[in-house]
Design a protein around this motif. Structure first.
Motif, PDB file in Angstrom:
ATOM      1  N   VAL A 374     -65.638  12.701  27.528  1.00  0.00           N
ATOM      2  CA  VAL A 374     -65.240  12.411  26.151  1.00  0.00           C
ATOM      3  C   VAL A 374     -63.740  12.176  26.068  1.00  0.00           C
ATOM      4  O   VAL A 374     -62.979  12.564  26.952  1.00  0.00           O
ATOM      5  CB  VAL A 374     -65.603  13.567  25.184  1.00  0.00           C
ATOM      6  CG1 VAL A 374     -67.096  13.770  25.107  1.00  0.00           C
ATOM      7  CG2 VAL A 374     -64.900  14.853  25.580  1.00  0.00           C
ATOM      8  N   THR A 375     -63.330  11.519  24.973  1.00  0.00           N
ATOM      9  CA  THR A 375     -61.909  11.358  24.712  1.00  0.00           C
ATOM     10  C   THR A 375     -61.439  12.506  23.824  1.00  0.00           C
ATOM     11  O   THR A 375     -62.105  12.839  22.834  1.00  0.00           O
ATOM     12  CB  THR A 375     -61.616  10.004  24.039  1.00  0.00           C
ATOM     13  OG1 THR A 375     -60.225   9.899  23.763  1.00  0.00           O
ATOM     14  CG2 THR A 375     -62.392   9.833  22.756  1.00  0.00           C
ATOM     15  N   PRO A 376     -60.317  13.160  24.161  1.00  0.00           N
ATOM     16  CA  PRO A 376     -59.947  14.407  23.479  1.00  0.00           C
ATOM     17  C   PRO A 376     -59.293  14.240  22.113  1.00  0.00           C
ATOM     18  O   PRO A 376     -59.242  15.183  21.356  1.00  0.00           O
ATOM     19  CB  PRO A 376     -58.966  15.059  24.458  1.00  0.00           C
ATOM     20  CG  PRO A 376     -58.385  13.928  25.226  1.00  0.00           C
ATOM     21  CD  PRO A 376     -59.467  12.903  25.332  1.00  0.00           C
ATOM     22  N   LEU A 377     -58.754  13.049  21.791  1.00  0.00           N
ATOM     23  CA  LEU A 377     -58.115  12.835  20.496  1.00  0.00           C
ATOM     24  C   LEU A 377     -58.562  11.494  19.912  1.00  0.00           C
ATOM     25  O   LEU A 377     -58.891  10.562  20.650  1.00  0.00           O
ATOM     26  CB  LEU A 377     -56.587  12.844  20.624  1.00  0.00           C
ATOM     27  CG  LEU A 377     -55.919  14.183  20.902  1.00  0.00           C
ATOM     28  CD1 LEU A 377     -54.439  13.993  21.196  1.00  0.00           C
ATOM     29  CD2 LEU A 377     -56.087  15.143  19.729  1.00  0.00           C
ATOM     30  N   SER A 378     -58.554  11.396  18.586  1.00  0.00           N
ATOM     31  CA  SER A 378     -58.960  10.156  17.920  1.00  0.00           C
ATOM     32  C   SER A 378     -57.954   9.041  18.184  1.00  0.00           C
ATOM     33  O   SER A 378     -56.756   9.288  18.338  1.00  0.00           O
ATOM     34  CB  SER A 378     -59.082  10.383  16.413  1.00  0.00           C
ATOM     35  OG  SER A 378     -60.059  11.351  16.132  1.00  0.00           O
ATOM     36  N   LEU A 379     -58.466   7.813  18.210  1.00  0.00           N
ATOM     37  CA  LEU A 379     -57.638   6.628  18.423  1.00  0.00           C
ATOM     38  C   LEU A 379     -57.897   5.644  17.291  1.00  0.00           C
ATOM     39  O   LEU A 379     -59.043   5.447  16.871  1.00  0.00           O
ATOM     40  CB  LEU A 379     -57.966   5.973  19.766  1.00  0.00           C
ATOM     41  CG  LEU A 379     -57.622   6.813  21.004  1.00  0.00           C
ATOM     42  CD1 LEU A 379     -58.439   6.370  22.200  1.00  0.00           C
ATOM     43  CD2 LEU A 379     -56.138   6.706  21.315  1.00  0.00           C
ATOM     44  N   LEU A 391     -60.749   4.136  14.988  1.00  0.00           N
ATOM     45  CA  LEU A 391     -61.755   3.304  15.628  1.00  0.00           C
ATOM     46  C   LEU A 391     -62.623   4.116  16.584  1.00  0.00           C
ATOM     47  O   LEU A 391     -63.824   3.890  16.691  1.00  0.00           O
ATOM     48  CB  LEU A 391     -61.100   2.136  16.392  1.00  0.00           C
ATOM     49  CG  LEU A 391     -60.880   0.848  15.581  1.00  0.00           C
ATOM     50  CD1 LEU A 391     -59.831   1.056  14.496  1.00  0.00           C
ATOM     51  CD2 LEU A 391     -60.451  -0.295  16.490  1.00  0.00           C
ATOM     52  N   ILE A 392     -61.991   5.049  17.313  1.00  0.00           N
ATOM     53  CA  ILE A 392     -62.731   5.906  18.241  1.00  0.00           C
ATOM     54  C   ILE A 392     -62.435   7.362  17.884  1.00  0.00           C
ATOM     55  O   ILE A 392     -61.327   7.844  18.115  1.00  0.00           O
ATOM     56  CB  ILE A 392     -62.344   5.622  19.703  1.00  0.00           C
ATOM     57  CG1 ILE A 392     -62.686   4.175  20.074  1.00  0.00           C
ATOM     58  CG2 ILE A 392     -63.056   6.590  20.642  1.00  0.00           C
ATOM     59  CD1 ILE A 392     -62.315   3.794  21.492  1.00  0.00           C
ATOM     60  N   GLY A 423     -54.303  10.611  17.242  1.00  0.00           N
ATOM     61  CA  GLY A 423     -54.098  11.840  16.483  1.00  0.00           C
ATOM     62  C   GLY A 423     -55.213  12.088  15.489  1.00  0.00           C
ATOM     63  O   GLY A 423     -56.165  11.313  15.376  1.00  0.00           O
ATOM     64  N   GLU A 424     -55.054  13.168  14.727  1.00  0.00           N
ATOM     65  CA  GLU A 424     -56.119  13.625  13.834  1.00  0.00           C
ATOM     66  C   GLU A 424     -55.734  13.623  12.360  1.00  0.00           C
ATOM     67  O   GLU A 424     -56.503  14.094  11.533  1.00  0.00           O
ATOM     68  CB  GLU A 424     -56.531  15.052  14.240  1.00  0.00           C
ATOM     69  CG  GLU A 424     -56.980  15.201  15.678  1.00  0.00           C
ATOM     70  CD  GLU A 424     -58.096  14.253  16.034  1.00  0.00           C
ATOM     71  OE1 GLU A 424     -59.063  14.134  15.279  1.00  0.00           O
ATOM     72  OE2 GLU A 424     -57.990  13.590  17.090  1.00  0.00           O
ATOM     73  N   ASN A 431     -49.302  10.683  12.962  1.00  0.00           N
ATOM     74  CA  ASN A 431     -49.933  10.552  14.277  1.00  0.00           C
ATOM     75  C   ASN A 431     -48.939   9.969  15.269  1.00  0.00           C
ATOM     76  O   ASN A 431     -47.823   9.614  14.918  1.00  0.00           O
ATOM     77  CB  ASN A 431     -51.179   9.668  14.168  1.00  0.00           C
ATOM     78  CG  ASN A 431     -52.255  10.315  13.318  1.00  0.00           C
ATOM     79  OD1 ASN A 431     -52.779  11.357  13.649  1.00  0.00           O
ATOM     80  ND2 ASN A 431     -52.563   9.698  12.182  1.00  0.00           N
ATOM     81  N   TRP A 432     -49.335   9.877  16.527  1.00  0.00           N
ATOM     82  CA  TRP A 432     -48.456   9.371  17.580  1.00  0.00           C
ATOM     83  C   TRP A 432     -48.721   7.898  17.819  1.00  0.00           C
ATOM     84  O   TRP A 432     -49.871   7.475  17.915  1.00  0.00           O
ATOM     85  CB  TRP A 432     -48.667  10.127  18.882  1.00  0.00           C
ATOM     86  CG  TRP A 432     -48.550  11.610  18.727  1.00  0.00           C
ATOM     87  CD1 TRP A 432     -47.637  12.275  17.978  1.00  0.00           C
ATOM     88  CD2 TRP A 432     -49.384  12.597  19.318  1.00  0.00           C
ATOM     89  NE1 TRP A 432     -47.838  13.623  18.073  1.00  0.00           N
ATOM     90  CE2 TRP A 432     -48.901  13.853  18.890  1.00  0.00           C
ATOM     91  CE3 TRP A 432     -50.470  12.551  20.179  1.00  0.00           C
ATOM     92  CZ2 TRP A 432     -49.481  15.044  19.283  1.00  0.00           C
ATOM     93  CZ3 TRP A 432     -51.047  13.737  20.578  1.00  0.00           C
ATOM     94  CH2 TRP A 432     -50.561  14.966  20.127  1.00  0.00           C
ATOM     95  N   GLU A 433     -47.671   7.131  17.939  1.00  0.00           N
ATOM     96  CA  GLU A 433     -47.824   5.716  18.265  1.00  0.00           C
ATOM     97  C   GLU A 433     -47.851   5.549  19.782  1.00  0.00           C
ATOM     98  O   GLU A 433     -46.909   5.921  20.479  1.00  0.00           O
ATOM     99  CB  GLU A 433     -46.676   4.889  17.667  1.00  0.00           C
ATOM    100  CG  GLU A 433     -46.826   3.408  17.975  1.00  0.00           C
ATOM    101  CD  GLU A 433     -45.762   2.542  17.310  1.00  0.00           C
ATOM    102  OE1 GLU A 433     -45.524   1.422  17.786  1.00  0.00           O
ATOM    103  OE2 GLU A 433     -45.157   2.993  16.312  1.00  0.00           O
ATOM    104  N   LEU A 434     -48.927   4.969  20.292  1.00  0.00           N
ATOM    105  CA  LEU A 434     -49.045   4.714  21.722  1.00  0.00           C
ATOM    106  C   LEU A 434     -48.418   3.382  22.107  1.00  0.00           C
ATOM    107  O   LEU A 434     -48.051   3.165  23.259  1.00  0.00           O
ATOM    108  CB  LEU A 434     -50.516   4.704  22.144  1.00  0.00           C
ATOM    109  CG  LEU A 434     -51.292   6.010  21.957  1.00  0.00           C
ATOM    110  CD1 LEU A 434     -52.703   5.866  22.493  1.00  0.00           C
ATOM    111  CD2 LEU A 434     -50.584   7.166  22.632  1.00  0.00           C
TER     112      LEU A 434
END
Length: 597
Positions: A374-379, A391-392, A423-424, A431-434
């Motif tokens: 699983v992915t640990p944080l929302s994207l 989205l995810i 982020g959540e 949230n954090w910008e990737l």
């Protein structure tokens, strides 16, 4: 073709392969399956890895250990930290340990493990599965993959450590159904995951953790306490600090089986011999805050997995990682999960064995098992009004893809900036910008230009973002590199906890923002519509629209979410008849035009 499995650990590493249908760990030149993750660089250019490197530290040589904690991180996150060697800033803003990037040091450890495998197998190996903490972010995973490539390995899969441990635990239980938690406290990282096993399918239900929490922190806490107890009040030099930490580690290990131990360092300073008796009770009191930090992660992962009573809903709580030998850790696990911990797995070898099993599946050397992580944080991305559009969602099974269509928010705009967020929180700014990318398109009326955005997370948990102009079919691909993620793990934990703490405020702001956008779109449309058909509408309908319009403006000025949402809905309802009259008028005009032709 062999695919080796590697546990690249903070304190120790291991390598193995499937031979004759059995997953085995391979012994190094001194007959040990565990190789210390320690590297020393000699003046002549020779690189020494493992136990031999640690012996050089005892003789006063410079040795790099626990470098995994600095993989994929920025120097400004770690500046001022105590470490075994000097930390400095790389040209790209990353970290240098004794002048070398963590990926380079890790590559030397991996190169050593590759040599161990080739020596034992008597053939070359080119492919590997490497484990990482479940909470490693995209930059840290990419840095691990890069280290593998620098070591001459094709990294065919990155596997989360708790998932690998669950694979090792479940190898002889493929016909069973079970739901287990894996509590993995290693030398430098902590992970907790809940997994479900069913007929050879291993699915991660939820994961949490901290990539800056582990046995190293326990050693530091004990060393500090001992120095406060018997030191002379003078600050520690770097070499002295490391000798004290190493001695504290030995005491910690003894206290896992003994009730008391003595920290003893002869000739620590000129005229000073250190000697401090430590009881297990004292040790547990000193390190309770460090160990206690795992509890919040455990309770959060149970919530995310939908588990209310772990004593009834979990079949086992599996302990892995060297630090789980500490009795206080086991006591905490039993208290939080309401059941005795499962210690059937070798703390130092379970993760490596899981990596070997996954490598065997990929190479075809083992029976088929399916691994669903699983992915640990929302994207997501930022949308108009500064909202976070997910989205995810967090804890989505990977690999996965998700996409959505977006339109221009302003008439005649020529490009759209796609800001990728992690982020959540409900608002983009929290949230954090990737990363971000600008997508150009031809000017068009509001809502007419269309851009499709697709997120794709591969089996290694690495993100690729594709943005497409649907008119020209031109694609823009955003690659998230290691310099794009600038968050430390305390911030990760803070992000998740704040999403709970501020859930009400965040949702209120989101509701207000969405209602405000709707109001700003609706009010000019009402004015335009009234100017066209207001004179032919019933006075009662006009009064109803004007009243609702006034309520919207008042609610906008007051800045309250729910009243504004209600007022907008009321105005939307009040203008339904006006919209019908406008349609009739448009149809009449079109008919008259056709008749005139």
């Amino acid at each position: 073709m062999d695919i080796i499995g590697i546990d690249l650990g903070t304190t120790n590493s291991a390598v193995g392969v499937v031979e004759s249908g059995f997953p085995i760990l391979l012994a190094n030149e001194v007959g040990e399956r565990i190789t210390p993750s320690a590297v020393s660089y000699l003046d002549g250019g020779e690189v020494v890895v493992g136990a031999e490197a640690l012996r050089r530290r005892g003789a006063g040589g410079e040795v790099i250990t626990s470098v995994k904690r600095y993989m994929g991180r920025r120097f400004r996150e770690v500046a001022g930290e105590d470490y075994c060697v000097e930390l400095s800033e790389a040209a790209d803003g990353g970290v240098l340990a004794a002048g070398r990037k963590p990926e380079v040091v890790s590559a030397d450890i991996l190169r050593k493990l590759k040599q161990v495998a080739e020596l034992q197998l008597e053939r070359e190996v080119e492919k590997a599965v490497i484990t990482v903490p479940a909470y490693f972010n995209d930059a840290q995973r990419n840095a691990t993959k890069l280290a593998g490539e620098m070591a001459g390995l094709e990294v065919v899969r990155i596997v989360s450590e708790p998932t690998a441990a669950a694979l090792a635990y479940g190898l002889d239980k493929l016909g069973e159904e079970a739901r287990v938690a894996v509590y993995d406290l290693g030398g430098g990282t902590f992970d907790i995951s809940v997994l479900e096993m069913r007929e050879g399918v291993f699915q991660v239900l939820a994961t949490d953790g901290d990539t800056q929490l582990g046995g190293d922190d326990i050693d530091e806490a004990l060393a500090y306490w001992c120095w406060q107890s018997v030191g002379d009040g003078e600050p520690l030099a770097e070499g002295e600090r490391q000798r004290l930490v190493d001695a504290a580690r030995e005491v910690k290990e003894l206290l896992s089986s003994e009730q008391e131990a003595v920290l003893r360092i002869p000739f620590f300073r000129e005229g000073m011999h250190l000697e401090q008796e430590v009881t297990r009770e004292q040790f547990e009191r000193v390190v309770s805050a460090v160990i206690g930090r795992t509890e919040g992660h455990c309770r959060r992962v149970l919530t995310d997995a939908g588990i209310k009573d772990p004593s009834e809903e979990l079949d086992a709580v599996v302990l892995v990682g060297g630090s789980t030998r500490i009795p206080a850790v086991r006591a905490l696990v039993e208290r939080v999960f309401g059941q005795s911990a499962d210690v059937s797995q070798h703390p130092d070898e379970a993760v490596a064995l899981g990596a070997v099993i996954q490598a065997g599946v990929l190479s075809g050397a083992l029976r088929e098992m399916v691994l669903l992580d699983v992915t640990p944080l929302s994207l997501g991305i930022e949308t108009f009004g500064g909202l976070m559009n997910v989205l995810i969602p967090r804890n989505t099974t990977i690999p996965c893809k998700a996409g959505e269509m977006f339109t221009n928010a302003v008439a005649n705009q020529q490009s759209m900036r796609v800001r990728v967020l992690q982020g959540e929180r409900e608002m983009a700014r929290d949230n954090w910008e990737l990363g971000n990318v600008d997508v150009s398109f031809d000017p068009a009326p509001k809502g007419q230009a269309r851009v499709g955005v697709q997120f794709s997370i591969d089996e290694n948990g690495i993100l690729e973002v594709l943005a497409r102009d649907t008119l020209t079919q031109q694609d823009t691909v955003l690659e998230i590199d290691s310099a794009a993620v600038d968050v430390d793990d305390e911030a990760v934990e803070k992000m998740v906890s704040e999403s709970v703490d501020y859930a009400f405020d965040d949702m209120s702001e989101r509701i207000f923002t969405e209602a405000k956008l709707k109001a700003e779109e609706l009010l000019p449309a009402v004015e335009a519509g009234m100017s066209q058909v207001g004179d032919v509408m019933a006075a009662e309908d006009v009064a109803q629209i004007r009243e609702a319009e006034s309520e919207v403006r008042a609610a906008l000025e007051a800045g309250e979410a729910n009243p504004l949402k209600a007022a907008v809905q009321k105005l939307d309802k009040a203008t339904e008849h006006m919209a019908a009259v406008l349609v009739e008028k448009a149809m009449e005009a079109a008919l008259m035009k056709k008749l005139g032709e």
